[in-house]
Design a protein around this motif. Sequence first.
Motif, mmCIF file in Angstrom:
data_model
loop_
_atom_site.group_PDB
_atom_site.id
_atom_site.type_symbol
_atom_site.label_atom_id
_atom_site.label_comp_id
_atom_site.label_asym_id
_atom_site.label_seq_id
_atom_site.Cartn_x
_atom_site.Cartn_y
_atom_site.Cartn_z
ATOM 1 N N UNK A 102 0.834 -1.202 0.000
ATOM 2 C CA UNK A 102 0.000 0.000 0.000
ATOM 3 C C UNK A 102 0.873 1.259 0.000
ATOM 4 N N UNK A 103 1.865 1.301 0.871
ATOM 5 C CA UNK A 103 2.760 2.460 0.937
ATOM 6 C C UNK A 103 3.542 2.619 -0.363
ATOM 7 N N UNK A 104 4.038 1.502 -0.895
ATOM 8 C CA UNK A 104 4.808 1.549 -2.137
ATOM 9 C C UNK A 104 3.974 2.129 -3.279
ATOM 10 N N UNK A 105 2.733 1.677 -3.413
ATOM 11 C CA UNK A 105 1.863 2.175 -4.480
ATOM 12 C C UNK A 105 1.528 3.646 -4.287
ATOM 13 N N UNK A 106 1.329 4.078 -3.041
ATOM 14 C CA UNK A 106 1.029 5.475 -2.773
ATOM 15 C C UNK A 106 2.222 6.373 -3.066
ATOM 16 N N UNK A 107 3.405 5.949 -2.688
ATOM 17 C CA UNK A 107 4.603 6.743 -2.969
ATOM 18 C C UNK A 107 4.805 6.825 -4.483
ATOM 19 N N UNK A 108 4.565 5.721 -5.208
ATOM 20 C CA UNK A 108 4.704 5.737 -6.663
ATOM 21 C C UNK A 108 3.682 6.684 -7.302
ATOM 22 N N UNK A 109 2.435 6.658 -6.818
ATOM 23 C CA UNK A 109 1.411 7.563 -7.350
ATOM 24 C C UNK A 109 1.807 9.018 -7.109
ATOM 25 N N UNK A 110 2.314 9.314 -5.926
ATOM 26 C CA UNK A 110 2.743 10.672 -5.608
ATOM 27 C C UNK A 110 3.925 11.084 -6.487
ATOM 28 N N UNK A 111 4.864 10.159 -6.713
ATOM 29 C CA UNK A 111 6.024 10.418 -7.567
ATOM 30 C C UNK A 111 5.576 10.698 -8.999
ATOM 31 N N UNK A 112 4.601 9.939 -9.475
ATOM 32 C CA UNK A 112 4.073 10.144 -10.831
ATOM 33 C C UNK A 112 3.444 11.527 -10.969
ATOM 34 N N UNK A 113 2.679 11.946 -9.953
ATOM 35 C CA UNK A 113 2.064 13.278 -9.975
ATOM 36 C C UNK A 113 3.152 14.345 -10.014
ATOM 37 N N UNK A 114 4.175 14.185 -9.187
ATOM 38 C CA UNK A 114 5.273 15.153 -9.130
ATOM 39 C C UNK A 114 5.997 15.221 -10.475
ATOM 40 N N UNK A 115 6.223 14.074 -11.117
ATOM 41 C CA UNK A 115 6.909 14.038 -12.412
ATOM 42 C C UNK A 115 6.084 14.757 -13.475
ATOM 43 N N UNK A 116 4.763 14.562 -13.455
ATOM 44 C CA UNK A 116 3.890 15.249 -14.423
ATOM 45 C C UNK A 116 3.948 16.749 -14.227
ATOM 46 N N UNK A 117 3.902 17.197 -12.977
ATOM 47 C CA UNK A 117 3.990 18.633 -12.699
ATOM 48 C C UNK A 117 5.327 19.200 -13.172
ATOM 49 N N UNK A 118 6.401 18.487 -12.916
ATOM 50 C CA UNK A 118 7.733 18.935 -13.326
ATOM 51 C C UNK A 118 7.810 19.034 -14.838
ATOM 52 N N UNK A 119 7.313 18.021 -15.527
ATOM 53 C CA UNK A 119 7.342 18.013 -16.995
ATOM 54 C C UNK A 119 6.520 19.166 -17.564
ATOM 55 N N UNK A 120 5.348 19.393 -17.013
ATOM 56 C CA UNK A 120 4.493 20.475 -17.503
ATOM 57 C C UNK A 120 5.097 21.842 -17.218
ATOM 58 N N UNK A 121 5.815 21.980 -16.111
ATOM 59 C CA UNK A 121 6.361 23.287 -15.757
ATOM 60 C C UNK A 121 7.527 23.691 -16.656
ATOM 61 N N UNK A 122 8.144 22.733 -17.361
ATOM 62 C CA UNK A 122 9.269 23.040 -18.242
ATOM 63 C C UNK A 122 8.853 23.885 -19.435
ATOM 64 N N UNK A 123 7.610 23.786 -19.850
ATOM 65 C CA UNK A 123 7.146 24.495 -21.042
ATOM 66 C C UNK A 123 6.510 25.844 -20.715
ATOM 67 N N UNK A 124 6.489 26.223 -19.457
ATOM 68 C CA UNK A 124 5.836 27.470 -19.070
ATOM 69 C C UNK A 124 6.745 28.675 -19.240
ATOM 70 N N UNK A 125 6.191 29.740 -19.828
ATOM 71 C CA UNK A 125 6.893 31.025 -19.891
ATOM 72 C C UNK A 125 6.722 31.703 -18.526
ATOM 73 N N UNK A 126 7.484 32.768 -18.232
ATOM 74 C CA UNK A 126 7.308 33.457 -16.943
ATOM 75 C C UNK A 126 5.866 33.928 -16.713
ATOM 76 N N UNK A 127 5.200 34.387 -17.763
ATOM 77 C CA UNK A 127 3.806 34.836 -17.623
ATOM 78 C C UNK A 127 2.890 33.659 -17.310
#
Length: 176
Positions: A102-127
């Motif tokens: 249960x903990x392993x799956x939750x940490x993986x889900x959280x890691x996946x969310x964090x990776x998606x946010x990081x990937x999406x933030x790379x394409x953002x302009x300052x505005x």
Amino acid sequence: MQSKKSAGGKPTQRVIKKYPNRRLYDTDTSTYITLAEVRQLVMDSEPFVVRDAKTNEDLTRSILLQIILEAEAGGTPMFSEAALANLIRFYGHASQGFMGSYLEKNVQAFTDIQAKLTEQSKTLTPEMWSQFMNMQNPLMQGMMGNYVEQSKTMFDKMQEQMAKQTEQMLGAFLKR
């Protein structure tokens, strides 16, 4: 630290030997390394195993726990005393195996969310970044809501599996 690749192009698993004097020897680089360098291997997603130099016993979990212990002792801890006490209570309990999964799956889900946010933030302009930060609270609430819902679903499935196993064990026991 670069990892070697096997004939198939996959990185080979790095072997770290732990000697009785508590020193760690990286067989890949033929040098002694520190716990901080092992932590960096983890951060770099380098595949490795730590083995006792005399017995060849796998000590990887022990070294990873040592890294966590050092991280918890220095700076802001990730786990509260209450969380650690609750984890300890699961050891020896019937649900110990399920809790790890249960903990392993939750940490993986959280890691996946964090990776998606990081990937999406790379394409953002300052505005766009400024607009993103202004709407971050509702967005994060939505993402965390989804995460909590997934976590609840996994927990419910875990409880169902435990109930089925208990029922099977009791059924086998009562048939005797």
